[in-house]
Design a protein around this motif. Structure first.
Motif, PDB file in Angstrom:
ATOM      1  N   HIS A  70       0.717  -1.110   0.025  1.00 15.34           N
ATOM      2  CA  HIS A  70      -0.067   0.183   0.150  1.00 15.34           C
ATOM      3  C   HIS A  70       0.947   1.330   0.041  1.00 15.34           C
ATOM      4  O   HIS A  70       0.719   2.138  -0.672  1.00 15.34           O
ATOM      5  CB  HIS A  70      -0.864   0.142   1.401  1.00 15.34           C
ATOM      6  N   THR A  80     -10.926   1.033   0.341  1.00 21.70           N
ATOM      7  CA  THR A  80     -10.553   0.550  -0.968  1.00 21.70           C
ATOM      8  C   THR A  80     -11.533  -0.128  -1.538  1.00 21.70           C
ATOM      9  O   THR A  80     -11.657  -0.236  -3.009  1.00 21.70           O
ATOM     10  CB  THR A  80      -9.340  -0.399  -0.858  1.00 21.70           C
ATOM     11  N   ILE A 103     -13.501   0.735  -5.392  1.00 25.42           N
ATOM     12  CA  ILE A 103     -13.465  -0.480  -6.385  1.00 25.42           C
ATOM     13  C   ILE A 103     -15.068  -0.597  -6.698  1.00 25.42           C
ATOM     14  O   ILE A 103     -15.341  -1.024  -7.913  1.00 25.42           O
ATOM     15  CB  ILE A 103     -13.118  -1.950  -5.722  1.00 25.42           C
ATOM     16  N   ARG A 156      -9.512  10.509  -3.580  1.00 19.89           N
ATOM     17  CA  ARG A 156     -10.355  10.088  -4.456  1.00 19.89           C
ATOM     18  C   ARG A 156     -10.594  11.139  -5.466  1.00 19.89           C
ATOM     19  O   ARG A 156     -10.447  11.259  -6.836  1.00 19.89           O
ATOM     20  CB  ARG A 156     -11.672   9.563  -4.060  1.00 19.89           C
ATOM     21  N   TYR A 200      -9.738   5.191 -11.013  1.00 17.62           N
ATOM     22  CA  TYR A 200      -8.595   4.840 -10.244  1.00 17.62           C
ATOM     23  C   TYR A 200      -7.611   3.788 -10.772  1.00 17.62           C
ATOM     24  O   TYR A 200      -8.136   2.998 -12.005  1.00 17.62           O
ATOM     25  CB  TYR A 200      -9.049   4.209  -9.015  1.00 17.62           C
ATOM     26  N   LEU A 225      -5.579   2.558  -5.302  1.00 13.47           N
ATOM     27  CA  LEU A 225      -5.906   1.915  -4.150  1.00 13.47           C
ATOM     28  C   LEU A 225      -5.143   1.843  -2.867  1.00 13.47           C
ATOM     29  O   LEU A 225      -5.535   1.833  -1.614  1.00 13.47           O
ATOM     30  CB  LEU A 225      -6.279   0.253  -4.442  1.00 13.47           C
ATOM     31  N   GLN A 236      -5.715   3.296   0.991  1.00 11.72           N
ATOM     32  CA  GLN A 236      -5.827   2.607   2.091  1.00 11.72           C
ATOM     33  C   GLN A 236      -4.709   3.539   3.055  1.00 11.72           C
ATOM     34  O   GLN A 236      -5.140   3.521   4.422  1.00 11.72           O
ATOM     35  CB  GLN A 236      -4.835   1.232   2.122  1.00 11.72           C
TER      36      GLN A 236
END
Length: 256
Positions: free
Chosen positions: A86, A157, A161, A222, A232, A237, A241
């Motif tokens: 991450h 995350t 998605i 975001r 994204y 992601l 996180q």
């Protein structure tokens, strides 16, 4: 039938654990694209595992070492467990957003495995802020928030998605992550359990500001990659996180 269902769920959890950590799992786990998608519902649960190990290291180390040393050891433990995947995503995202121009150029920069100035500075600041925040709390509170931070940030995350377009063109070697509607509800239910545990362990004020901080920082990032990329990537992601986890600690610290 129940036994088979439980076996499948255990396999899905282990697949998620295998993907997101370096913890050992049984050899020969069945794998398919469908199983990979279905395993995404366990991302918050994997976060709980990672956070719990970090919390155990922090709490035990704090019994014999100064709190700053215990916090750094706990962070080192989580980095080892996850392979810093991450953190790597955050650095790549920062490099792309900081150095790119067009969406294509931004994606090219993010694809480069080398870390640039923007990535180095951003990652260093985020790690330093997480450490400073945890060092400012009593050890027991820091341990509770480590578990919550890792779990809730992985729910962030999952939310990306489920609700956001994948930015890379179809047909590339980068497969778009995916999650089913049932999987999203499962992950969300796990996050509610984390919030309830946080509420019982630290009080309503800490729980409220922790989730608020997680949402706020994740949404800021975001908006940044949506504006630049229109969607994204996997690196994004990782950034989500990291920012969500930091938001949990900073939000809780605001209340404390």
């Amino acid at each position: 039938m129940i036994r088979e269902d439980l076996k499948l769920e255990a396999q899905l959890f282990l697949l998620a654990l295998q993907f997101m950590t370096r913890l050992p799992v049984p050899a020969g786990l069945p794998y398919s694209d469908d199983l990979s998608v279905r395993s995404a519902k366990y991302y918050p649960a994997v976060g709980i595992v990672v956070g719990a190990i970090g919390a155990a290291v922090l709490f035990l180390a704090s019994l014999v070492l100064p709190l700053p040393v215990a916090v750094l050891l706990s962070m080192a433990a989580t980095l080892l467990i996850t392979g810093a995947m991450h953190e790597d995503g955050l650095a790549d995202t920062a490099d792309g957003l900081g150095g790119g121009g067009s969406p294509e150029r931004t994606l090219d920069i993010m694809r480069d495995s080398r870390i640039g100035v923007f990535g180095f500075v951003t990652l260093g600041m985020v790690l330093a802020l997480k450490a400073a925040a945890l060092m400012s709390m009593p050890p027991a509170m820091a341990a509770i928030l480590l578990v919550a931070g890792h779990g809730l940030s992985r729910m962030a995350t999952v939310h990306i998605i489920a609700t956001t377009r994948y930015a890379r063109p179809s047909g590339t070697k980068f497969a778009a992550p995916s999650i089913t509607s049932d999987g999203y509800r499962w992950a969300f239910s796990t996050s509610l359990l984390i919030l309830i545990a946080l509420l019982l362990g630290s009080g309503i004020g800490v729980a409220f500001f922790a989730i608020l901080g997680c949402i706020a920082l994740a949404q800021v990032l975001r908006l940044m990659f949506l504006r630049r990329l229109g969607g994204y990537t996997g690196d994004c992601l990782g950034g989500i996180q990291q920012m969500g986890e930091l938001g949990v600690y900073l939000g809780a610290l605001l209340w404390l």
